[in-house]
Design a protein around this motif. Structure first.
Motif, PDB file in Angstrom:
ATOM      1  N   GLU A  39       0.831  -1.213   0.000  1.00  0.00           N
ATOM      2  CA  GLU A  39       0.000   0.000   0.000  1.00  0.00           C
ATOM      3  C   GLU A  39       0.867   1.265   0.000  1.00  0.00           C
ATOM      4  O   GLU A  39       0.642   2.199   0.785  1.00  0.00           O
ATOM      5  CB  GLU A  39      -0.967   0.005   1.189  1.00  0.00           C
ATOM      6  CG  GLU A  39      -1.887  -1.208   1.218  1.00  0.00           C
ATOM      7  CD  GLU A  39      -2.872  -1.160   2.379  1.00  0.00           C
ATOM      8  OE1 GLU A  39      -3.515  -0.085   2.555  1.00  0.00           O
ATOM      9  OE2 GLU A  39      -2.995  -2.161   3.101  1.00  0.00           O
ATOM     10  N   ARG A  93       4.447   6.713   2.180  1.00  0.00           N
ATOM     11  CA  ARG A  93       3.662   6.159   3.289  1.00  0.00           C
ATOM     12  C   ARG A  93       3.335   4.715   2.930  1.00  0.00           C
ATOM     13  O   ARG A  93       2.917   4.427   1.808  1.00  0.00           O
ATOM     14  CB  ARG A  93       2.383   6.970   3.498  1.00  0.00           C
ATOM     15  CG  ARG A  93       1.530   6.486   4.669  1.00  0.00           C
ATOM     16  CD  ARG A  93       0.245   7.289   4.800  1.00  0.00           C
ATOM     17  NE  ARG A  93       0.518   8.682   5.126  1.00  0.00           N
ATOM     18  CZ  ARG A  93       0.276   9.719   4.331  1.00  0.00           C
ATOM     19  NH1 ARG A  93      -0.235   9.497   3.106  1.00  0.00           N
ATOM     20  NH2 ARG A  93       0.539  10.952   4.705  1.00  0.00           N
ATOM     21  N   LYS A 145       2.567   0.341   4.653  1.00  0.00           N
ATOM     22  CA  LYS A 145       2.381  -0.605   5.749  1.00  0.00           C
ATOM     23  C   LYS A 145       3.354  -1.757   5.562  1.00  0.00           C
ATOM     24  O   LYS A 145       3.768  -2.047   4.436  1.00  0.00           O
ATOM     25  CB  LYS A 145       0.940  -1.148   5.757  1.00  0.00           C
ATOM     26  CG  LYS A 145      -0.109  -0.120   6.111  1.00  0.00           C
ATOM     27  CD  LYS A 145      -1.491  -0.753   6.153  1.00  0.00           C
ATOM     28  CE  LYS A 145      -2.564   0.266   6.516  1.00  0.00           C
ATOM     29  NZ  LYS A 145      -3.919  -0.365   6.571  1.00  0.00           N
ATOM     30  N   TRP A 190       0.402   2.679   9.665  1.00  0.00           N
ATOM     31  CA  TRP A 190       1.050   3.387   8.577  1.00  0.00           C
ATOM     32  C   TRP A 190       2.433   3.864   9.024  1.00  0.00           C
ATOM     33  O   TRP A 190       2.607   4.326  10.150  1.00  0.00           O
ATOM     34  CB  TRP A 190       0.220   4.588   8.123  1.00  0.00           C
ATOM     35  CG  TRP A 190      -1.021   4.208   7.366  1.00  0.00           C
ATOM     36  CD1 TRP A 190      -2.297   4.134   7.852  1.00  0.00           C
ATOM     37  CD2 TRP A 190      -1.082   3.842   5.989  1.00  0.00           C
ATOM     38  NE1 TRP A 190      -3.167   3.752   6.865  1.00  0.00           N
ATOM     39  CE2 TRP A 190      -2.441   3.567   5.700  1.00  0.00           C
ATOM     40  CE3 TRP A 190      -0.156   3.713   4.968  1.00  0.00           C
ATOM     41  CZ2 TRP A 190      -2.879   3.183   4.441  1.00  0.00           C
ATOM     42  CZ3 TRP A 190      -0.587   3.336   3.706  1.00  0.00           C
ATOM     43  CH2 TRP A 190      -1.932   3.067   3.455  1.00  0.00           C
ATOM     44  N   GLU A 242       5.726   6.315   7.770  1.00  0.00           N
ATOM     45  CA  GLU A 242       6.130   7.353   6.838  1.00  0.00           C
ATOM     46  C   GLU A 242       7.654   7.535   6.904  1.00  0.00           C
ATOM     47  O   GLU A 242       8.250   7.492   7.982  1.00  0.00           O
ATOM     48  CB  GLU A 242       5.442   8.683   7.158  1.00  0.00           C
ATOM     49  CG  GLU A 242       3.937   8.630   6.952  1.00  0.00           C
ATOM     50  CD  GLU A 242       3.276   9.973   7.216  1.00  0.00           C
ATOM     51  OE1 GLU A 242       3.984  10.865   7.776  1.00  0.00           O
ATOM     52  OE2 GLU A 242       2.097  10.145   6.894  1.00  0.00           O
TER      53      GLU A 242
END
Length: 284
Positions: A153, A166, A168, A185, A187
């Motif tokens: 993602e 960003r 996962k 998440w 970053e």
């Protein structure tokens, strides 16, 4: 009176005058050297002999002194050469002793020297990501250039004029992880991008930097982000990480304890999670 009787009276004064004046007209004679007696002559001979003898003795002593100095120099040189020869014999004896050392022993000694200050890793190890707050399994592969972290993602965005991503963690049900971060998440700024050429085509992957721990090692490591959910390990460590700090013992696994994080299981429970990899080793 006859002329003969008159001449003597007249000539006598003239002859006397000529005789007197003639003495002054004769050239000067050189002065005769003084007469040398035999005693004085012998004394002179003795003085000459003494001077010659003294000069000969002086030259002879100087020659002896020079020869003595040269002998001392040669003696010192011989001693130095002898010392160097003894040293060379000792070195040769040491080399002969080394030559008698079995090849396997020398290789082991050389290998030990190369291992100094480097950490030994098994082909599989636990790593920690303090910035993320989790531990993960990692495969150590010297054939890979860069390290890789499983991610899904991916969303690219810009922050303060820089490229960020960003994502996962890309995990499957069997992956060991701190459960609270499984769907979080993450970053990170994009350091660069790498182009991967595969049979299915080209792919451009972002590269990020994360702080990573492995046993006593604590390093900032660059990871390429790609989906590794089809593989056994969510992390791959390549030779850029290994360079100058670690070597791999491919016969071993999990030589270092699993790090602990809040919400994760204790390190002593890692054995159950390692069982599958150890069973794989037994089958090999």
């Amino acid at each position: 009176m006859s002329m003969r009787h008159c001449l003597p009276s007249v000539g006598t004064p003239i002859v006397a005058t000529l005789l007197l004046s003639g003495c002054t007209m004769l050239p000067d004679r050189e002065a005769m050297p003084p007469v040398v007696t035999s005693a004085e002559f012998q004394a002179r001979i003795d003085r000459l002999e003494g001077a010659v003898t003294s000069r000969c003795m002086t030259d002879h002593q100087a020659s002896l002194d020079q020869q003595l100095h040269q002998q001392q120099v040669l003696t010192a040189d011989l001693r130095e050469v002898g010392s160097q020869l003894r040293q060379l014999r000792g070195e040769l004896a040491g080399r002969d002793s080394e030559d008698d050392t079995p090849e396997a022993t020398r290789q082991c000694r050389d290998s030990q020297a190369r291992l100094d200050n480097k950490e030994i890793l098994g082909r599989s190890e636990w790593i920690g990501l303090p910035g993320v707050g989790t531990y993960l399994k990692a495969r150590i592969v010297s054939g890979a250039t860069t390290s890789s972290l499983s991610a899904t993602e991916l969303i690219r965005f810009e922050r303060d004029g820089e490229n960020w991503v960003r994502f996962k963690l890309g995990l499957n049900e069997n992956d060991s992880v701190v459960d609270s971060v499984r769907d979080e998440w993450i970053e990170a700024s994009v350091e660069r991008r790498v182009r991967i050429i595969q049979a299915s085509g080209e792919d451009s992957r972002p590269v990020i930097s994360l702080l990573m721990t492995l046993g006593p090692l604590r390093e900032t490591v660059q990871f390429t982000l790609n989906d590794r959910t089809h593989l056994d390990h969510p992390v791959l460590l390549g030779r850029r990480f290994l360079m100058d700090i670690a070597v791999i013992d491919v016969a071993e696994q999990y030589l270092h304890e699993r790090p602990e994080f809040s919400g994760g299981r204790p390190a002593e429970e890692a054995g159950a999670d390692e069982a599958a990899d150890r069973a794989e080793k037994a089958e090999e």
